[in-house]
Design a protein around this motif. Structure first.
Motif, PDB file in Angstrom:
ATOM      1  N   LYS A   3      -7.831   1.630   2.765  1.00 29.44           N
ATOM      2  CA  LYS A   3      -7.168   0.389   3.222  1.00 29.44           C
ATOM      3  C   LYS A   3      -5.956   0.690   4.108  1.00 29.44           C
ATOM      4  O   LYS A   3      -5.560  -0.133   4.931  1.00 29.44           O
ATOM      5  N   SER A   4      -5.353   1.869   3.884  1.00 26.76           N
ATOM      6  CA  SER A   4      -4.144   2.214   4.651  1.00 26.76           C
ATOM      7  C   SER A   4      -4.464   2.708   6.054  1.00 26.76           C
ATOM      8  O   SER A   4      -3.575   2.733   6.913  1.00 26.76           O
ATOM      9  N   GLU A   5      -5.723   3.115   6.290  1.00 26.61           N
ATOM     10  CA  GLU A   5      -6.073   3.767   7.566  1.00 26.61           C
ATOM     11  C   GLU A   5      -5.585   2.991   8.802  1.00 26.61           C
ATOM     12  O   GLU A   5      -4.887   3.554   9.639  1.00 26.61           O
ATOM     13  N   PRO A   6      -5.930   1.688   8.925  1.00 24.57           N
ATOM     14  CA  PRO A   6      -5.476   0.996  10.139  1.00 24.57           C
ATOM     15  C   PRO A   6      -3.956   0.896  10.232  1.00 24.57           C
ATOM     16  O   PRO A   6      -3.397   0.965  11.326  1.00 24.57           O
ATOM     17  N   HIS A   7      -3.291   0.777   9.070  1.00 23.76           N
ATOM     18  CA  HIS A   7      -1.829   0.658   9.096  1.00 23.76           C
ATOM     19  C   HIS A   7      -1.181   1.940   9.599  1.00 23.76           C
ATOM     20  O   HIS A   7      -0.186   1.905  10.315  1.00 23.76           O
ATOM     21  N   LYS A   8      -1.765   3.074   9.190  1.00 21.51           N
ATOM     22  CA  LYS A   8      -1.171   4.362   9.592  1.00 21.51           C
ATOM     23  C   LYS A   8      -1.319   4.603  11.092  1.00 21.51           C
ATOM     24  O   LYS A   8      -0.609   5.419  11.668  1.00 21.51           O
ATOM     25  N   LEU A  62       0.829  -1.212   0.000  1.00 17.80           N
ATOM     26  CA  LEU A  62       0.000   0.000   0.000  1.00 17.80           C
ATOM     27  C   LEU A  62       0.865   1.263   0.000  1.00 17.80           C
ATOM     28  O   LEU A  62       0.579   2.217  -0.747  1.00 17.80           O
ATOM     29  N   SER A  63       1.913   1.272   0.806  1.00 15.65           N
ATOM     30  CA  SER A  63       2.725   2.503   0.853  1.00 15.65           C
ATOM     31  C   SER A  63       3.534   2.681  -0.433  1.00 15.65           C
ATOM     32  O   SER A  63       3.797   3.816  -0.849  1.00 15.65           O
TER      33      SER A  63
END
Lengths: 356, 356
Positions: free
Chosen positions: B68-73, A41-42
């Motif tokens: 999709k990136s929200e929880p990872h951030k 994703l990043s």
């Protein structure tokens, strides 16, 4: 240590152990995928930022914008249908969070609404669940009679089988429908149904959030709402059958202890079964779980139609006009008003009363 | 119509009315704000798309990416601390959905984990809640005794006051802490605590999702988890005190009906209160909620030490060696094994048994 305390402590230990095991398994199952996903994703994020040369500040703004826009893009959430859907997720504690109140009034009302709504929902679903179990037992009995069984009573095992079949069927049929309407895989639809009907309601997959379904597909809205409410009733039937007895265990034990302590304090004999009195008459009856206190069973031979107010004043006794009242081992002089209240409490306490 | 059915139907009507009222109020409170918000958000979106000339396809990709990136951030969600947090939200049915499993294994394990974990959590929290109520009643009694009250018993009103005060205090203190750690307004923190402790768990506001808190602030992680578990125990105490009796109402009525039907079928007289037998001896005891069946009270004068197996064979009776058994109105010839089972079931049924 008291049985109830040991039970509670054991439950705490079990639950914490279960949480620790769960945490380890989830860590093992998801941790690696999470890292891989985040890397991918990043990478794409960097690629797009470079392609359009978006400044970090603008990217942050874009992030906020997209996250806040998500519910809006799924359609109008707060028209009547959407509000009803939201109210259902509050009352049932599913709480998908697909759309949440943005005004202070909406948040405040949600809190007051939940304070009354959740207990109301809980009682309603348990009530329906119990009726469903009763209906199942009637159907089972009829089926057994028709098939010529010798034992026609519906056993608990029968009921557990019925409720398990019904739950599985509800999830299977629901999943098929959601899979068709939402375009999810069948496995994902089963996962959605399960997460909804256990009221976990993550909100990672939410029905009625595609193609403005809340406003444009009334028949699908009705199906989804009926699925949730009917499904929760089936789950309530399972809980009523399998879990409710454990939930009330401590309260029941506490009541039993109180009754026993009262009996012991009054020097009364607790007899389980039928006994003969000294003059040969029979005291028939089983001292049941309610621990009805049988006073002075073995010695009482004298009696009077008591006119004092130690037993009379309580209209709840519902004694007929021809029924006389005894001078018990607890004579009126011995019995203070407080002791009287205690005795009456143990004798007449409703079975659903919470032990205090 | 049967009382239990009327009650269930009334509850359904009440709940649907409550949902309709809720839907109307939420519509009125949120609908306008939603429209205004959506207009503003789409204006900014258009502005940014134009500024960077992002193609609609790339914008869609960007949307998916950011969502999709929200929880990872928010930090690593599936290391041990995060997995424990997730397991807690499953077991308690809070289900924020701040982070959800992405692997099939994770989803499958979540379902099996919830199937055992939710009943376990339910029983544990209710068990702690009941113990808390018991502890409160002991403390109240001591406080009353010390302050020289004449009535030293803890009333239900006292307990409700204690549990309400404790719940309010938990939310007030929790909100203050979350407001400080998360930078939320105090009102928003109260809203978060409320939504968490009712297990709605929208996930619009989730603790431990800032500055990689799950990995870097162990003391805050421990505080948040203790807050959730302790808070839920307090909520369980309220439910145990206020709601549990209504949840078991139908079951209790059903059991009472069964006992009455059995009595009626056997032509037995149901007597509430103490009675005198024909020969002047006293049958003392109150027909309590357990509906212990008093057979043939007014007529039985003869008896024998019964040697048939109609009452003997059940070891659960726990009759002492000196206690004789009566020939009841249900004589051994009249009583089939099935009827015997029915009688025993009504007489000895555990109070937490689910009516079938």
């Amino acid at each position: 240590m008291k049985k109830q305390n040991i039970r509670t402590l054991s439950l705490i230990v079990c639950t914490f152990t279960y949480l620790l095991i769960g945490a380890s398994v989830f860590d093992a199952l998801e941790s690696q995928t999470e890292n891989r996903r985040w890397t991918t994703l990043s990478d794409i994020e960097k690629m797009i930022m470079n392609k359009y040369n978006i400044s970090p500040d603008d990217f942050k703004l874009l992030e906020t914008l997209i996250l806040k826009s998500e519910p809006h893009k799924a359609g109008q959430q707060w028209k009547f249908a959407g509000s009803f859907y939201y109210a259902t997720t509050v009352l049932t504690t599913i709480g998908y969070g697909h759309s949440t109140p943005n005004t202070i009034g909406g948040k405040l009302f949600t809190m007051f609404y939940a304070m009354v709504g959740i207990p109301l929902g809980l009682v309603m679903f348990q009530s329906i669940g119990e009726r469903l179990n009763k209906l199942s037992s009637v159907v089972i009995r009829k089926a057994k009679r028709l098939s010529g069984c010798t034992e026609i009573e519906a056993t608990e095992i029968n009921l557990i089988c019925v409720v398990t079949t019904l739950s599985s069927l509800t999830i299977a049929v629901g999943a098929a429908a959601f899979s068709r309407y939402e375009g999810w895989t069948y496995f994902d639809s089963v996962y959605y149904c399960f997460i909804t009907l256990t009221t976990i309601g993550f909100g990672d997959m939410v029905a009625l959030q595609k193609d403005n379904a809340l406003d444009t597909k009334p028949e699908y809205v009705i199906f989804a709402l009926i699925f949730i409410l009917f499904g929760l009733a089936i789950v309530a039937a399972s809980l009523n059958l399998l879990v409710l007895r454990f939930v009330t265990m401590n309260t029941e034990d506490e009541r039993r202890d109180e009754a026993e302590a009262l009996q012991a304090a009054q020097g009364a004999v607790r007899l389980e079964g039928d006994v003969i009195t000294a003059d040969g008459s029979i005291l028939s009856g089983q001292l049941g779980e309610n621990n009805a206190v049988y006073h002075n069973i073995s010695t009482t031979t004298s009696m009077c139609t008591c006119t004092c107010n130690c037993f009379r004043r309580d209209s709840d006794l519902q004694l007929g006009p021809t029924v006389s009242m005894p001078v018990d081992s607890l004579s009126c002089d011995q019995l203070s008003m407080e002791e009287y209240e205690q005795v009456m409490e143990v004798l007449m306490v409703p079975r659903t009363r919470v032990s205090i």
